[in-house]
Motif scaffolding. Structure first.
Motif, PDB file in Angstrom:
ATOM      1  N   PRO A 141       0.861  -0.796   0.338  1.00 35.19           N
ATOM      2  CA  PRO A 141       0.140  -0.111   0.419  1.00 35.19           C
ATOM      3  C   PRO A 141       0.562   1.525  -0.189  1.00 35.19           C
ATOM      4  CG  PRO A 141      -0.275  -1.030   2.143  1.00 35.19           C
ATOM      5  CD  PRO A 141       0.908  -2.327   1.300  1.00 35.19           C
ATOM      6  N   LYS A 142       0.315   2.126  -0.465  1.00 34.79           N
ATOM      7  CA  LYS A 142       0.785   3.742  -0.768  1.00 34.79           C
ATOM      8  C   LYS A 142       1.731   4.134   0.981  1.00 34.79           C
ATOM      9  CE  LYS A 142       0.945   8.117  -3.020  1.00 34.79           C
ATOM     10  NZ  LYS A 142      -0.838   9.324  -3.741  1.00 34.79           N
ATOM     11  N   GLU A 143       0.965   3.918   1.878  1.00 31.92           N
ATOM     12  CA  GLU A 143       2.230   4.005   2.766  1.00 31.92           C
ATOM     13  C   GLU A 143       3.620   3.549   3.710  1.00 31.92           C
ATOM     14  OE1 GLU A 143      -1.498   1.893   3.985  1.00 31.92           O
ATOM     15  OE2 GLU A 143      -1.135   2.954   3.007  1.00 31.92           O
ATOM     16  N   LYS A 144       3.151   1.975   2.888  1.00 31.90           N
ATOM     17  CA  LYS A 144       4.578   1.093   3.009  1.00 31.90           C
ATOM     18  C   LYS A 144       5.492   1.117   2.315  1.00 31.90           C
ATOM     19  CE  LYS A 144       1.758  -1.677   6.273  1.00 31.90           C
ATOM     20  NZ  LYS A 144       1.342  -2.701   6.918  1.00 31.90           N
ATOM     21  N   GLN A 145       4.829   1.865   0.989  1.00 31.12           N
ATOM     22  CA  GLN A 145       6.046   2.488  -0.728  1.00 31.12           C
ATOM     23  C   GLN A 145       7.277   2.127  -0.043  1.00 31.12           C
ATOM     24  OE1 GLN A 145       4.333   3.444  -3.757  1.00 31.12           O
ATOM     25  NE2 GLN A 145       2.665   1.769  -4.048  1.00 31.12           N
ATOM     26  N   VAL A 146       8.470   1.422  -0.901  1.00 29.04           N
ATOM     27  CA  VAL A 146       9.802   2.112  -0.567  1.00 29.04           C
ATOM     28  C   VAL A 146      10.589   2.629  -1.224  1.00 29.04           C
ATOM     29  CG1 VAL A 146      10.816  -0.308   0.901  1.00 29.04           C
ATOM     30  CG2 VAL A 146      10.462  -0.268  -1.273  1.00 29.04           C
ATOM     31  N   ASP A 147      11.626   3.715  -1.487  1.00 27.46           N
ATOM     32  CA  ASP A 147      11.589   4.248  -2.540  1.00 27.46           C
ATOM     33  C   ASP A 147      13.324   3.824  -2.521  1.00 27.46           C
ATOM     34  OD1 ASP A 147      12.867   6.014  -0.615  1.00 27.46           O
ATOM     35  OD2 ASP A 147      11.733   7.388  -0.499  1.00 27.46           O
ATOM     36  N   LYS A 148      13.478   4.375  -3.796  1.00 29.40           N
ATOM     37  CA  LYS A 148      15.264   4.469  -3.555  1.00 29.40           C
ATOM     38  C   LYS A 148      16.628   4.885  -2.870  1.00 29.40           C
ATOM     39  CE  LYS A 148      16.428   8.738  -6.778  1.00 29.40           C
ATOM     40  NZ  LYS A 148      16.868   9.269  -8.176  1.00 29.40           N
ATOM     41  N   ASN A 149      15.725   5.874  -1.766  1.00 34.17           N
ATOM     42  CA  ASN A 149      16.798   5.982  -0.649  1.00 34.17           C
ATOM     43  C   ASN A 149      16.793   4.978   0.241  1.00 34.17           C
ATOM     44  OD1 ASN A 149      17.539   7.716  -2.310  1.00 34.17           O
ATOM     45  ND2 ASN A 149      15.920   8.785  -2.041  1.00 34.17           N
ATOM     46  N   CYS A 150      15.943   4.535   0.195  1.00 32.34           N
ATOM     47  CA  CYS A 150      15.565   2.941   1.001  1.00 32.34           C
ATOM     48  C   CYS A 150      16.639   1.642   1.648  1.00 32.34           C
ATOM     49  CB  CYS A 150      14.500   2.394   1.418  1.00 32.34           C
ATOM     50  SG  CYS A 150      14.173   1.186   2.230  1.00 32.34           S
ATOM     51  N   GLU A 151      17.086   1.779   2.908  1.00 27.60           N
ATOM     52  CA  GLU A 151      18.277   0.807   3.311  1.00 27.60           C
ATOM     53  C   GLU A 151      17.881   0.082   2.551  1.00 27.60           C
ATOM     54  OE1 GLU A 151      21.252   0.115   6.964  1.00 27.60           O
ATOM     55  OE2 GLU A 151      19.232   1.011   7.661  1.00 27.60           O
ATOM     56  N   LEU A 152      17.036  -0.653   2.944  1.00 25.44           N
ATOM     57  CA  LEU A 152      16.704  -2.101   2.363  1.00 25.44           C
ATOM     58  C   LEU A 152      16.942  -2.402   0.492  1.00 25.44           C
ATOM     59  CD1 LEU A 152      15.509  -5.439   2.664  1.00 25.44           C
ATOM     60  CD2 LEU A 152      13.282  -3.567   2.529  1.00 25.44           C
ATOM     61  N   VAL A 153      16.446  -1.122  -0.033  1.00 30.37           N
ATOM     62  CA  VAL A 153      16.581  -0.765  -1.311  1.00 30.37           C
ATOM     63  C   VAL A 153      17.915  -1.365  -1.599  1.00 30.37           C
ATOM     64  CG1 VAL A 153      15.976   0.483  -3.498  1.00 30.37           C
ATOM     65  CG2 VAL A 153      14.627  -0.103  -1.894  1.00 30.37           C
ATOM     66  N   ALA A 154      18.551  -0.337  -1.497  1.00 26.30           N
ATOM     67  CA  ALA A 154      19.951  -0.674  -1.152  1.00 26.30           C
ATOM     68  C   ALA A 154      21.297  -2.051  -0.831  1.00 26.30           C
ATOM     69  CB  ALA A 154      21.064   0.406  -0.327  1.00 26.30           C
ATOM     70  N   MET A 155      20.592  -2.140  -0.338  1.00 22.16           N
ATOM     71  CA  MET A 155      21.398  -3.367   0.379  1.00 22.16           C
ATOM     72  C   MET A 155      21.032  -4.801  -0.596  1.00 22.16           C
ATOM     73  SD  MET A 155      20.354  -3.684   4.875  1.00 22.16           S
ATOM     74  CE  MET A 155      21.759  -5.480   4.909  1.00 22.16           C
ATOM     75  N   VAL A 156      19.708  -5.007  -1.120  1.00 21.07           N
ATOM     76  CA  VAL A 156      19.054  -5.077  -2.404  1.00 21.07           C
ATOM     77  C   VAL A 156      19.972  -4.875  -3.290  1.00 21.07           C
ATOM     78  CG1 VAL A 156      17.369  -6.353  -4.167  1.00 21.07           C
ATOM     79  CG2 VAL A 156      17.285  -6.448  -1.879  1.00 21.07           C
ATOM     80  N   LYS A 157      20.017  -3.327  -3.604  1.00 16.42           N
ATOM     81  CA  LYS A 157      21.044  -3.733  -5.161  1.00 16.42           C
ATOM     82  C   LYS A 157      22.093  -3.903  -4.825  1.00 16.42           C
ATOM     83  CE  LYS A 157      22.247  -0.636  -8.449  1.00 16.42           C
ATOM     84  NZ  LYS A 157      24.019  -0.246  -8.031  1.00 16.42           N
ATOM     85  N   ALA A 158      22.790  -4.085  -3.544  1.00 11.60           N
ATOM     86  CA  ALA A 158      24.547  -4.162  -3.612  1.00 11.60           C
ATOM     87  C   ALA A 158      24.702  -6.139  -3.995  1.00 11.60           C
ATOM     88  CB  ALA A 158      24.705  -3.766  -2.523  1.00 11.60           C
ATOM     89  N   TRP A 159      23.769  -6.993  -3.438  1.00 15.34           N
ATOM     90  CA  TRP A 159      23.309  -8.057  -3.937  1.00 15.34           C
ATOM     91  C   TRP A 159      23.876  -8.013  -5.283  1.00 15.34           C
ATOM     92  CZ3 TRP A 159      20.408 -10.922  -6.361  1.00 15.34           C
ATOM     93  CH2 TRP A 159      20.326 -12.081  -5.866  1.00 15.34           C
ATOM     94  N   VAL A 160      23.061  -7.250  -5.687  1.00 12.67           N
ATOM     95  CA  VAL A 160      22.455  -7.215  -7.318  1.00 12.67           C
ATOM     96  C   VAL A 160      24.107  -6.779  -8.273  1.00 12.67           C
ATOM     97  CG1 VAL A 160      21.272  -6.065  -9.935  1.00 12.67           C
ATOM     98  CG2 VAL A 160      19.638  -7.089  -7.256  1.00 12.67           C
ATOM     99  N   ASP A 161      24.404  -5.975  -8.109  1.00 14.62           N
ATOM    100  CA  ASP A 161      25.290  -5.545  -8.569  1.00 14.62           C
ATOM    101  C   ASP A 161      26.691  -6.970  -8.167  1.00 14.62           C
ATOM    102  OD1 ASP A 161      23.966  -3.514  -9.134  1.00 14.62           O
ATOM    103  OD2 ASP A 161      25.302  -2.075  -7.581  1.00 14.62           O
ATOM    104  N   GLU A 162      26.626  -7.344  -6.839  1.00 16.63           N
ATOM    105  CA  GLU A 162      27.462  -7.876  -6.784  1.00 16.63           C
ATOM    106  C   GLU A 162      27.842  -8.924  -8.209  1.00 16.63           C
ATOM    107  OE1 GLU A 162      28.885 -11.439  -3.265  1.00 16.63           O
ATOM    108  OE2 GLU A 162      27.543  -9.826  -2.790  1.00 16.63           O
ATOM    109  N   GLN A 163      25.914  -9.855  -8.315  1.00 20.23           N
ATOM    110  CA  GLN A 163      25.872 -11.232  -9.158  1.00 20.23           C
ATOM    111  C   GLN A 163      26.099 -10.947 -10.622  1.00 20.23           C
ATOM    112  OE1 GLN A 163      24.338 -14.147  -8.403  1.00 20.23           O
ATOM    113  NE2 GLN A 163      24.477 -13.253  -6.475  1.00 20.23           N
ATOM    114  N   TYR A 164      25.908  -9.372 -11.056  1.00 17.38           N
ATOM    115  CA  TYR A 164      27.173  -9.357 -12.388  1.00 17.38           C
ATOM    116  C   TYR A 164      28.625  -8.767 -12.151  1.00 17.38           C
ATOM    117  CZ  TYR A 164      22.080  -9.223 -13.602  1.00 17.38           C
ATOM    118  OH  TYR A 164      20.487 -10.132 -14.165  1.00 17.38           O
ATOM    119  N   ASP A 165      28.348  -8.160 -11.306  1.00 15.36           N
ATOM    120  CA  ASP A 165      30.048  -8.633 -11.899  1.00 15.36           C
ATOM    121  C   ASP A 165      30.906  -9.975 -11.236  1.00 15.36           C
ATOM    122  OD1 ASP A 165      29.774  -5.655 -10.873  1.00 15.36           O
ATOM    123  OD2 ASP A 165      30.048  -5.271  -8.872  1.00 15.36           O
ATOM    124  N   GLU A 166      29.937 -10.426 -10.769  1.00 15.01           N
ATOM    125  CA  GLU A 166      31.064 -11.918 -10.984  1.00 15.01           C
ATOM    126  C   GLU A 166      30.882 -13.030 -12.289  1.00 15.01           C
ATOM    127  OE1 GLU A 166      29.593 -13.880  -7.458  1.00 15.01           O
ATOM    128  OE2 GLU A 166      30.439 -12.602  -6.300  1.00 15.01           O
TER     129      GLU A 166
END
Length: 469
Positions: free
Chosen positions: A411-436
């Motif tokens: 729902p709108k009140e629980k949505q995440v945005d690109k500045n969310c720490e959780l999103v950043a952690m997932v992004k780091a994992w994604v980058d690692e996958q493709y770097d490998e």
């Protein structure tokens, strides 16, 4: 010209010559149209450039064969499953009952139990109807159940008449008419399934047979429906194609020359040549009120016309859903996968897991800016399926945030945005996958696992999946 008269066509105000006589052509050897159907070659599509007019009826609708043709190609449904699916069909058809009827086998106790339970629901639509072979023994089943209508198999091509039934055309016609007459004698409305019509001698057998049905209908004052069955999927919708493969020619011939009213005419198609949907739509366009479908196209060989496809064809032709509830389609897909165990191919339109998932990086960029760019319509509104962007090395923080918001239906009140720490952690994992060295798109299962592992590290609640798994 002594056998013709001029009449005014009330639909288009044109004067037309009306032919009265279409006698049965009782051949000694079968006409199997070897010029069109050479078995050791690919079938031929021939043209004579004879064009017939569009003539869409004032009212069009869908009929269902999920429990008949749909059960001929899979593990039979349980009684409970049949009743549940029937309830879904009732909801999907809406208050106008645009899914008019559903046909059932009557041969097993399970099927008969399902018929009783569905009839007990008391729905006006879909009407519970049956299907039998053209035999008096089968007809007894219909009488015992007290049904108002039944389908009767009346195969019409010489392939079936000569090779399967071992009869002549005259013998087959007389046999069919005797069973139909018995049906009418008890006040039950017959629905005549003209099996293999796209390989039949249309004016030498089909039209003469339908004219006999008209005589019986006038005699008994009971409707007789005609179902044109493209049993092998040979029908084509191209203007100017020759009979017996021409769908426009078949529908025009049945309504104009055989005198079958549009409201008593159905089209039943198969998908052997990928034409089931386009042929069904064509049948509507040229004068057929009903198209017979099966949920998700499940049926004999390559399957039938998918019912969910014709729901959206209806909306495109009419400009309105006319109260059909398309969100039920997603509920049905979930029921089939989770309760029945049927795996829907991921790219199946409207119901597949990936039907509205964008994977290409450049497409994802456009979708994030405005979903109309790469989504066919508001799939969230009509199917409870928000558009998704698959996550890859080009997704970025915004793409990952969009994926989480839509996949988990936040729902709108629980949505995440690109500045969310959780999103950043997932992004780091994604980058690692493709770097490998990874080159493939990340799967939903992988992303859910990584997101929930990150939730544990951040000491926040895990996400609950609310879309099709």
């Amino acid at each position: 010209m002594e056998n013709r008269q001029v009449r005014m066509n009330s639909h288009n105000n044109l004067l037309e010559l009306e032919e009265h006589i279409y006698p049965l052509v009782d051949v000694k050897t079968p006409n199997v149209f070897r010029n069109l159907f050479p078995y050791d070659e690919i079938p031929k599509i021939a043209f004579n450039d004879r064009i017939v007019p569009h003539h869409m009826p004032d009212k069009i609708w869908i009929t269902d064969t999920t429990f008949r043709d749909g059960q001929q190609s899979r593990t039979p449904y349980t009684t409970e499953q049949i009743v549940t699916i029937y309830d879904y069909l009732h909801r999907l058809g809406g208050t106008n009952g645009l899914i008019r009827a559903s046909e059932f086998f009557l041969y097993s106790k399970k099927d008969r139990d399902a018929v009783y339970k569905c009839m007990e629901r008391g729905y006006e639509f879909p009407e519970v109807t049956s299907w039998i072979r053209a035999s008096k023994k089968d007809f007894q089943l219909v009488k015992d159940l007290g049904m108002k209508e039944t389908g009767i198999l009346v195969s019409c091509s010489d392939y079936h008449i000569f090779y399967k039934m071992k009869m002549t055309r005259k013998e087959a016609m007389e046999h069919y008419l005797s069973v139909i007459r018995e049906c009418l004698e008890t006040g039950i409305s017959p629905r005549c399934h003209l099996e293999d019509i796209t390989r039949a001698d249309f004016y030498g057998y089909v039209v003469p047979f339908c004219l006999e049905l008209t005589k019986l209908m006038e005699e008994y004052k009971i409707p007789i429906k005609v179902r044109a069955c493209d049993t092998m999927g040979y029908g084509v919708n191209y203007p100017g194609a020759v009979l017996p493969r021409s769908v426009p020619g078949i529908i025009y011939g049945l309504t104009t020359h055989a005198g079958v009213p549009s409201e008593l005419l159905e089209w039943h198609g198969h998908n052997d040549f990928y034409k089931a949907v386009s042929n069904s739509t064509t049948a509507w366009l040229y004068g057929c009120s009903g198209v017979n479908c099966s949920l998700f196209g499940i049926g004999e060989r390559t399957g039938n016309t998918p019912l969910e496809a014709m729901v959206f064809e209806y909306a495109q032709l009419r400009g309105s859903l006319d109260e059909m509830d398309t969100t039920v389609i997603t509920e049905l897909a979930e029921y089939y996968e989770k309760e029945i165990g049927y795996k829907i191919p991921e790219r199946t339109p409207f119901v597949g897991k990936n039907f509205n998932v964008t994977r290409a990086g450049i497409h994802a960029d456009g979708l994030l800016k405005n979903e109309e760019i790469y989504n066919i319509f508001d799939t969230d509104k009509f199917l409870n399926r928000p558009v998704l962007v698959a996550v890859s090395n080009t997704s970025g923080l915004a793409g990952i945030a969009h994926w989480m918001n839509t996949y988990f239906r936040l729902p709108k009140e629980k949505q995440v945005d690109k500045n969310c720490e959780l999103v950043a952690m997932v992004k780091a994992w994604v980058d690692e996958q493709y770097d490998e060295g990874r080159v493939t798109v990340l799967t939903d299962v992988e992303l859910v696992r990584v997101i929930n592992e990150a939730c544990e590290r951040l000491n926040i609640p895990k996400y609950e999946i609310k879309t099709l798994e």
